[in-house]
Motif scaffolding. Structure first.
Motif, short mmCIF file in Angstrom:
data_model
loop_
_atom_site.label_atom_id
_atom_site.label_comp_id
_atom_site.label_asym_id
_atom_site.label_seq_id
_atom_site.Cartn_x
_atom_site.Cartn_y
_atom_site.Cartn_z
N PRO A 472 18.78 44.88 44.53
CA PRO A 472 19.01 45.67 45.74
C PRO A 472 17.76 46.49 46.03
O PRO A 472 16.96 46.75 45.14
N PRO A 473 17.59 46.92 47.28
CA PRO A 473 16.50 47.85 47.56
C PRO A 473 16.81 49.18 46.87
O PRO A 473 17.89 49.73 47.05
N GLY A 507 16.76 47.79 54.18
CA GLY A 507 17.80 47.60 53.18
C GLY A 507 19.06 47.04 53.78
O GLY A 507 19.07 46.52 54.89
N THR A 511 21.59 49.16 49.37
CA THR A 511 20.47 50.07 49.18
C THR A 511 20.86 51.26 48.31
O THR A 511 21.90 51.88 48.51
N SER A 781 14.36 43.01 51.68
CA SER A 781 15.26 44.16 51.57
C SER A 781 16.69 43.79 51.92
O SER A 781 17.60 44.57 51.69
#
Ligand SMILES: [Zn+2]
Length: 1062
Positions: A472-473, A507, A511, A781
């Motif tokens: 994940p971002p 994202g 995020t 992202s």
């Protein structure tokens, strides 16, 4: 995640980047028993990296008991709970930080540049032999490796990441392909299928089905009609990553191709689209049916023709006597040379903004290259924001079975079923799926596939290539809140920028975000969903810093957005009364690393002073008296702490960006290592102060906007391949060299540039073309695995004259600048300066003695190198390499960081600024961009001779714009553009032009705005009067003029001439 064992064998075969000399982590404190943690937290507090492939589950479910360890900070710092690490439990837990792919073993001495005795004459000098003051561009055989071993292309490190796995996907011919084709073959286009109903997608190769295209024409086809490039469709979404590429939504169609548009922040929209023909032209229509694709495949037989088309302008063949023709600077920006290729090949070639070579004609042998005395290398800007980028979603990514090169426009099709690799020459099968062209919806045209039509392309990597789910971002902000930091007022800017851009962070729903602050202690913030307010946790044991409640510190942005906003609003006030002057940056970084280790991500560190406490503490070592000397200055780090930590970060897919906002010496030479080796970037705002230095505040705000919202790639690796016979041996940029040609980039950003040096390992006499391919594998992202591929094709030549004719003087200067930074650090600044000068002397001597038939007087140079002495002189006066000035050490180091990390176009602008006269701008020759008229004044030589007191002159130096106004400047300009009555009323500090309702004002502002749009970061504008303190900086950039300690351009030419004619 890589296997620790494999690292030792392969890491740092390339030592240029400074492979780790780490002998174990200096902070190997594993999780320990903690009274607060109770026995629940034992072997893993979330920073244990021993479970590859399952990082989301690394976080233990147990958490700190809320009653004891946390409290609401309630706006007052004092209310936060201080957590002191209790004594270590009697049963120590093995250090877990070592389980990751972090290089833990000391590297052999041969991999440590500082310890490696280099052969005399090499450009990577060791300490031992006395160095000649020039560069030999052929790299010693050690560490160098030709690019054609089948094994080289395979990742040498077994477990780097899932990215490595990408190198090993199903190869053509694998039985599974058949399966995949059958599967996808069910996805025939519903409209106008060009196939007879009897066609079985999975059927063995046979005659082209009726209704399909004729078989591929012979490779000797006549001159091809103009190519029709499939126009991309336009998706107006601003965020490219939110923009699904135009995959065919028809559930039956699994293969489709589309063009997605990269994220363009405001101000980037008007960037001129890449002009080279590697890119499809801008068009808003997507072809809905078969296209009149008339491109003839490039085949081996094409090559003869390719060599006949001399594309050189006659001017390019001219020999210039620089002593007679001193002003060779064109009035428009210097253009890269066009490779001398047949137009059919050249129009497919990679855009030089993305990928360019110092020599656009590659010498056939190393002997020929040695004779030319010019450096051979590539300059890359691989993740640049693009207006158009073809994105391919296909279950089959076609690559060479031998060297893993991605199929590209410069391969040859032997027939419809076989293609020959242009890097290793292996003949490969065309996979069945590739026979279908989703653009034309026609079978049997593999050469018309977008992969073979675009030198720049992006692939979606199918999910089966992934070792672990795409990360994940993750964004972690590490903020200095010491007294010094609070004084600068920077927290306001940063927090406000974050608040403004929180929804624009690249994202998705995954995020994560987190915050750490530090002074003499390290502070964490629990942002767990459901809390009424953020909770601050202070860890005062900086000798052995631990993470109090890992699972609540990096939180899902969506779920905890209100808490995050609360924190950002409160943070600037929380420390206003602090008296804490110490800075425990090192421990804070260790804590941040532990917090991010399970996922990877981006760490943004804001620091305002020299770190003074704990590991990584530094001492002032700048000696102002020696600033101007070329010797004895501290360009090397004083500790390897930051480099070691950066390598640990790199191993866990964490990149560290450093924002240094400091008026004092902060030892950027040491601090900068944290970004350099983790593939981060350094940003420097000297003398930042919210009241005393408002332009810096504006600059930080603008640049944070770009920084926070620009595209980002995570857990990336980049590999650069080249045709058999050529060898890549030295890399420049911010990354870690993981194996011979694999660069580890925990983050990749669109503003970073890279350079590599090459040599000719084997004679290229049997080939007429060579190719270079960079492949950047990253996680977007949005959690997609993507591969961005650029391929450049260049001709091979056999004579020295041709080598010189094809020289790209900007690329050469850029590569030399990178080499000179290395030389400054490993040897000395004066050594680097001498080597720069000798690079000019050696190459022009070679030209004179080996190419020119008659020995004329003067300084004779090939037209291609007419700016070489000027650019090298400009480098000598550039902040990185200049002497005789009072440049602060940190500013010099920052300039060196920029040389290494900037794309070539920006490096050239900071080295040789553009000067324009702007008091009489007209619309003549102006650009028209979306209803805006942008004047294009001619570029002037950088000499005070070009200035006049009755004018106004704008200097564009890349990161700064300076508008010098002459004493007798026309009243019209003063009133209509500056909005002042007379010269005397120009303010001493003026950093903005008023928007006046006059055509003069409109033109000037349009021009300045346009210049600013050309670059990612925000150049401050200074209006300079005669008495202004900035005038010295303006004059310093007049590189053709003499200064106290530096030659004028003419003197420099005379010096070169004397040496050349010896
Ligand atoms: Zn190959």
């Amino acid at each position: 995640m890589s296997q620790p064992g494999s690292r030792g064998a392969t890491a740092g075969l390339q030592a240029q980047n400074g492979a780790a000399a780490a002998s174990g982590s200096p902070y190997s404190n594993g999780p320990v028993q903690n009274a607060l943690m109770s026995s629940q937290v034992s072997a893993g507090q979330g920073y244990d990296s021993q479970l590859p492939g399952s990082y989301p589950h690394l976080m233990p479910a147990k958490s700190l008991n809320p009653f004891s360890g946390q409290s609401n900070y309630g706006g007052s710092q004092g209310s936060a709970q201080t957590l002191n690490r209790p004594p270590v439990a009697s049963n120590p837990v093995p250090p877990s930080l070592h389980s990751g792919p972090v290089p833990q073993t000391p590297l052999p001495a041969s991999q440590n540049p500082a310890a490696t005795p280099m052969p005399s004459g090499s450009f990577l000098p060791g300490a031992n032999p006395p160095l000649p003051l020039n560069w030999q561009y052929n790299y010693p055989a050690t560490g160098s490796q030709t690019n054609h071993f089948p094994h080289v292309a395979q990742p040498a490190v077994s477990g780097t990441t899932n990215l490595t796995r990408n190198q090993q996907y199903v190869s053509p011919g694998d039985p599974s392909l058949q399966t995949s084709f059958i599967k996808s073959g069910s996805a025939l286009p519903l409209q106008n299928p060009p196939l007879p109903t009897s066609f079985q997608p999975g059927a063995p190769p046979g005659p082209s089905p009726a209704g399909g295209p004729p078989p591929v024409r012979g490779l000797m086809s006549q001159k091809p009609p103009p190519r029709v490039v499939p126009p991309p469709s336009f998706n107006s979404s601003i965020n490219q990553e939110a923009t699904p590429q135009l995959t065919n939504q028809n559930p039956k169609t699994s293969r489709s191709v589309g063009y997605a548009y990269p994220s363009l922040p405001p101000g980037y929209q008007n960037t001129a689209p890449p002009s080279a023909t590697g890119m499809p032209p801008s068009s808003l229509n997507y072809p809905s049916g078969p296209q009149a694709f008339t491109q003839t495949p490039l085949g081996a037989n094409h090559l003869n023709a390719s060599m006949s088309g001399l594309s050189l302008h006659p001017e390019g063949l001219r020999v210039v006597n620089l002593l007679q023709e001193r002003n060779m600077l064109p009035s428009t920006p210097v253009q890269p040379p066009v490779p001398n290729l047949h137009e059919d090949i050249q129009k497919l070639n990679c855009n030089p903004e993305l990928f360019r070579c110092t020599l656009t004609s590659i010498p056939q042998t190393q002997a020929l290259l040695n004779k030319a005395k010019l450096p051979l290398g590539l300059l890359l800007h691989p993740f640049k924001d693009l207006v158009q980028l073809p994105v391919v979603t296909s279950s089959t990514i076609v690559r060479c079975r031998s060297c893993r090169t991605y199929i590209n426009p410069f391969v040859s099709f032997l027939d419809q079923r076989r293609w020959k690799c242009n890097l290793c020459y292996r003949v490969n099968d065309v996979p069945e799926e590739f026979m279908y062209n989703p653009l034309t919806r026609v079978y049997g045209e593999p050469h018309r596939r977008p992969e073979v039509q675009n030198a720049t392309i992006e692939f979606m990597a199918p999910s089966e290539y992934m070792l672990r789910p795409p990360q994940p971002p993750v964004y972690l902000f590490v903020l200095d809140v010491s007294h010094n930091a609070v004084e600068t007022g920077y927290l306001n800017s940063v927090c406000q920028s974050l608040l403004d851009n929180l929804d624009l962070l690249p994202g998705n729903t995954r995020t994560k975000i987190g915050f750490i602050t530090f002074d003499s202690t390290v502070h964490f913030y629990s942002l767990q969903e459901g809390l009424s307010q953020p909770q601050m946790l202070i860890v005062s044991d900086i000798e052995d810093v631990f993470i109090p409640m890992p699972e609540n510190l990096l939180v899902n942005l969506n779920e905890s957005k209100e808490l995050v906003q609360d924190l950002l609003k409160t943070l600037p006030q929380m420390f206003t009364k602090t008296l804490e002057t110490q800075s425990a940056l090192g421990p804070a970084l260790q804590a941040a690393f532990k917090l991010m280790s399970p996922t990877g991500g981006r760490m943004s560190v804001f620091q305002t002073q020299l770190p003074t406490l704990g590991v990584g503490a530094l001492k002032p070592r700048e000696e102002p008296n020696q600033r101007s000397s070329a010797k004895e200055i501290h360009l090397t780090p004083s500790t390897d702490f930051y480099k070691k930590l950066a390598l640990d970060c790199s191993g866990q897919q964490v990149a560290v960006d450093l924002f240094l906002l400091s008026g004092q010496y902060s030892d950027l030479a040491s601090l900068g290592c944290i970004s350099r080796y983790s593939a981060g970037s350094v940003y420097y705002y000297p003398s930042y102060h919210h009241q005393h230095n408002p332009v810096q505040v504006q600059k930080l705000q603008k640049e944070l906007q770009r920084y926070l919202t620009r595209k980002i790639g995570f857990e990336a690796v980049m590999r650069i391949r080249c045709t058999k016979g050529l060898s890549i041996h030295t890399f420049h940029g911010n990354f870690f060299v993981r194996s011979t040609d694999l660069l580890s980039l925990p983050n990749v950003n669109p503003d970073a540039g890279y350079a590599v040096q090459m040599s000719v390992e084997e004679s290229l006499t049997d080939t007429q073309l060579v190719s270079f391919q960079s492949a950047l594998l990253y996680t977007s992202s949005k959690g997609e695995r993507r591969i961005r591929v650029h391929t450049l094709c260049l001709p091979v030549v056999s004579t020295l004259n041709e080598v010189f004719l094809g020289a790209d003087v900007q690329a050469i200067s850029g590569l030399l600048a990178n080499m000179a930074v290395d030389r400054s650090v490993t040897a000395s600044l004066s050594d680097a300066r001498d080597a720069l000068v000798n690079a000019v002397i050696d190459s022009l001597s070679a030209y004179r003695s080996s190419v020119l038939s008659s020995q004329q007087p003067g300084l004779m140079v090939p037209f291609s190198l007419r700016l070489f002495p000027l650019f090298v002189l400009a480098l000598l006066k550039q902040k990185s390499f200049q002497t005789g000035t009072n440049a602060r050490l940190d500013e010099r180091i920052f300039a060196m960081c920029q040389v290494k990390n900037q794309p070539l176009v920006h490096l050239m602008l900071t080295t040789h600024p553009s000067l324009y006269r702007v008091d009489s701008l007209s619309d003549e020759g102006a650009l028209n961009i979306s209803d805006r008229t942008i004047p294009q004044p001619p570029i002037l030589q950088l000499s005070v001779e070009k200035l006049s007191r009755d004018g106004a002159f704008l200097m564009d130096a890349g990161s700064v714009l300076m508008l010098w106004v002459g004493k007798n400047c026309a009243q019209n300009f003063l009133s209509q553009v500056l909005g002042v009555q007379n010269y005397a009323s120009i303010p001493q500090t003026m950093t903005d032009l008023p928007e006046l309702d006059t055509p003069e004002s409109a033109r000037t502002i349009a021009f300045i705005t346009w210049l600013r749009e050309q670059r990612p970061f925000f150049p401050i504008l200074y209006v300079i009067r005669d008495e202004s303190p900035m005038k010295a900086a303006f004059l310093q950039n007049m590189v053709e003029d003499r200064t106290e300690s530096a030659l004028s351009y003419y003197e420099f030419l005379l010096h070169i001439q004397q040496q050349v004619n010896k």
